[in-house]
Design a protein around this motif. Sequence first.
Motif, PDB file in Angstrom:
ATOM      1  N   PHE A   1      -9.292 -10.926  -1.070  1.00 50.19           N
ATOM      2  CA  PHE A   1      -8.199 -10.067  -0.610  1.00 50.19           C
ATOM      3  C   PHE A   1      -6.856 -10.498  -1.199  1.00 50.19           C
ATOM      4  O   PHE A   1      -6.006  -9.660  -1.478  1.00 50.19           O
ATOM      5  CB  PHE A   1      -8.100 -10.100   0.920  1.00 50.19           C
ATOM      6  CG  PHE A   1      -9.152  -9.314   1.636  1.00 50.19           C
ATOM      7  CD1 PHE A   1      -8.868  -8.054   2.153  1.00 50.19           C
ATOM      8  CD2 PHE A   1     -10.427  -9.826   1.805  1.00 50.19           C
ATOM      9  CE1 PHE A   1      -9.836  -7.318   2.823  1.00 50.19           C
ATOM     10  CE2 PHE A   1     -11.401  -9.106   2.471  1.00 50.19           C
ATOM     11  CZ  PHE A   1     -11.112  -7.852   2.976  1.00 50.19           C
TER      12      PHE A   1
ATOM     13  N   SER B   1      -5.703   0.697   7.368  1.00 48.70           N
ATOM     14  CA  SER B   1      -5.765  -0.473   6.500  1.00 48.70           C
ATOM     15  C   SER B   1      -7.227  -0.905   6.391  1.00 48.70           C
ATOM     16  O   SER B   1      -8.104  -0.378   7.085  1.00 48.70           O
ATOM     17  CB  SER B   1      -4.904  -1.599   7.078  1.00 48.70           C
ATOM     18  OG  SER B   1      -5.306  -1.901   8.404  1.00 48.70           O
ATOM     19  N   ASP B   2      -7.496  -1.866   5.494  1.00 52.03           N
ATOM     20  CA  ASP B   2      -8.876  -2.335   5.337  1.00 52.03           C
ATOM     21  C   ASP B   2      -9.338  -3.055   6.604  1.00 52.03           C
ATOM     22  O   ASP B   2      -8.591  -3.215   7.558  1.00 52.03           O
ATOM     23  CB  ASP B   2      -8.992  -3.232   4.097  1.00 52.03           C
ATOM     24  CG  ASP B   2      -8.057  -4.433   4.146  1.00 52.03           C
ATOM     25  OD1 ASP B   2      -8.078  -5.158   5.159  1.00 52.03           O
ATOM     26  OD2 ASP B   2      -7.297  -4.651   3.187  1.00 52.03           O
ATOM     27  N   GLU B   3     -10.595  -3.516   6.594  1.00 53.19           N
ATOM     28  CA  GLU B   3     -11.192  -4.038   7.827  1.00 53.19           C
ATOM     29  C   GLU B   3     -10.501  -5.287   8.349  1.00 53.19           C
ATOM     30  O   GLU B   3     -10.602  -5.603   9.547  1.00 53.19           O
ATOM     31  CB  GLU B   3     -12.693  -4.322   7.617  1.00 53.19           C
ATOM     32  CG  GLU B   3     -13.011  -5.451   6.635  1.00 53.19           C
ATOM     33  CD  GLU B   3     -13.121  -4.994   5.189  1.00 53.19           C
ATOM     34  OE1 GLU B   3     -13.757  -5.711   4.401  1.00 53.19           O
ATOM     35  OE2 GLU B   3     -12.564  -3.928   4.851  1.00 53.19           O
TER      36      GLU B   3
ATOM     37  N   VAL C   1      -5.232   1.356   2.903  1.00 47.86           N
ATOM     38  CA  VAL C   1      -6.203   1.892   1.937  1.00 47.86           C
ATOM     39  C   VAL C   1      -6.440   3.393   2.093  1.00 47.86           C
ATOM     40  O   VAL C   1      -7.000   4.021   1.205  1.00 47.86           O
ATOM     41  CB  VAL C   1      -7.550   1.143   2.040  1.00 47.86           C
ATOM     42  CG1 VAL C   1      -7.383  -0.313   1.615  1.00 47.86           C
ATOM     43  CG2 VAL C   1      -8.126   1.215   3.465  1.00 47.86           C
TER      44      VAL C   1
END
Length: 480
Positions: free
Chosen positions: A99, A423-425, A431
Motif C-alpha cells: 500500500f 476507500s480500499d479495504e 478508490v
Amino acid sequence: MTHDINACQRSLSRRTFLGRSAYGLGGLALSSLLEPQLHAAPAANSAGRWQGVVRPPHLPVKAKRVIHLCMAGGPSQFESFDYKPELKRLDGKPFPESFTKGQQLAQLQNAALTARGSFVDFRKYGQSGQEVSDLFPNIARVADDICIVRSMQTEQINHDPAHAFMNSGSIIKGRPSMGSWLLYGLGSEAEDLPGFIVLTSSGKTGLQPVSARQWSAGFLPSKFQGILFQSKGDAVHYIGNPEGVCQSAQRQVVEEVNRLNGLLAEDRLDPEIQTRISQYEMAFRMQSSVPELTDFASEPAHMLDLYGVKHPGDGSFASNCLLARRLAERGVRFIQLYHRAWDHHGNIEPGMRSAAEDVDRPSAALVKDLKQRGMLDETLIIWGGEFGRTPMGQGTGRDHHILGFSLWMAGGGIQGGLTHGASDELGYRAVEDVVHVRDFHATLLHLCGIDHRRLSFKYQGLDVHLTGVEPAKVVKKILV
C-alpha cells in the motif's frame, strides 16, 4: 513681466493637464485591459450593496448560503465516518508494504508501519443505513439528511498549506478563499452585516493554529475577505460609539470621510478606495446590527438546549453554531466555523472523544434547526477537515493523510441519506468515485448557481479560477 508670468502659468497648467491626462487615461486604458472587472458597471443595488458579477446565475440556484464547519487539524475518518473492519482485524500487525511503497507520508516516512484499527464501534442509522461511529450519536440521528463522502483526496500533507488548498484551491499566498469567490460572484443578501463571516473555537487537545490567510480575499478587492468575529465578549471590537459621541454625530463623520474618499476616488484609480467607502458604511450599520445579532435573549431555552449552549457567547463551538444559524437568517452568504481540536498524533482516543463531544450535538442541531425552519434546502452545510489520518498508528495516534478521507454535506441540493465513494479495504486510498478538492469546489459553486469555468478574475494577465487550471468536475451523483 506680468504677461510673462501669466503665460508661464498657463503653460504649466497645460503641461500638467496633458501630463496627468496622458498618464491617467493611459493608466485607465491599461488597467481596463488588465483588470476589466474593476471598471465594469458597479454590481450593486440602490443601497450600494454588492450583488455580484454572476448576474443572472449560470445555473439553477440550490444553495443561497454556505455554512462550513471546518474541523481544523484533520479528524480521523476511521473513528468517524469510514468503517474499516479489515483494518480493525489487522490492528497491531505490520501494515502491508504494497500500500505504502514509494508513497508520501508525513511524520511516518521511513518508519516501521503498524496497522491501527478503530478504537470505537460503528452502527447503521436511519432508513439509509449509513454507518457512523459511536462518537457521533447526534450526527448519526440525522443520517438521512446528510451525504457522507468517503473518497476525498487533497494534495497538501501539512496543515497550513492543506487549509490553504481546501480554502483557495492553491498553496500560493494571495489567492482568494472560496468564501471570497462566492461573495465576489454572488454578493450578499445581508444589508447590515458582512457577507463572509468567520468564527473560531478550540477544544482541549489537538490544537493547530489557523492563519487569517485562510479567509483572505487574495487579489480580489479586500471588501470580499472574511471578517473574523470574536467568539467571546464583543463580536466586533469598538462596536459602540466613544463616550459623548451620539449616533447623528457618528453619521456626520462617516459622511464626511466618505466625501473625502470620493474626492480621492475621482483623482486616482484604486478599487480599495471604494472598499473603504463601503466598509465605513458597513461599520456604521453594524453598530446596530451586531449587538442584536449576538443577543441570544430571544432564543428559547429548548433551542439553547438543542445546540448544547450552556453560556451564550462563551466562545464554544455550540454557541458559534447557533450564531451561524442567526447569521444565515440575516442573509450572510458564507459562514465559516473553525474548531481547532483534531490534530491527534498521540492520545487519539481521549482526543477524539473530547473533540467529538464538542461538535457532535451542535452540528446535528444546526441541521435539525435549519430543517424545521425551512432553510436547509437553501443552505449548504459542509463538515470536515483539511485532510484525514493514516490507517497506520503513530505512537498512540495517527499521522496526516491525503489519499483518502471523509467529510459530510447536507442541504442546499445535496442528497441526504447517501454514502458516496469508498476507500480500499484498509482505508489507505480512495478508490471509488474519488472526489478531489477541485471537484469539491466545482460542486460547491454549481450548487450556488455558478459554473466554475465561468467565474474568474484577471490577475497578472491570467484568468484565475477557484478550481485552477487542471480539470475539475461537478460530483453529480451526490446532487438531488
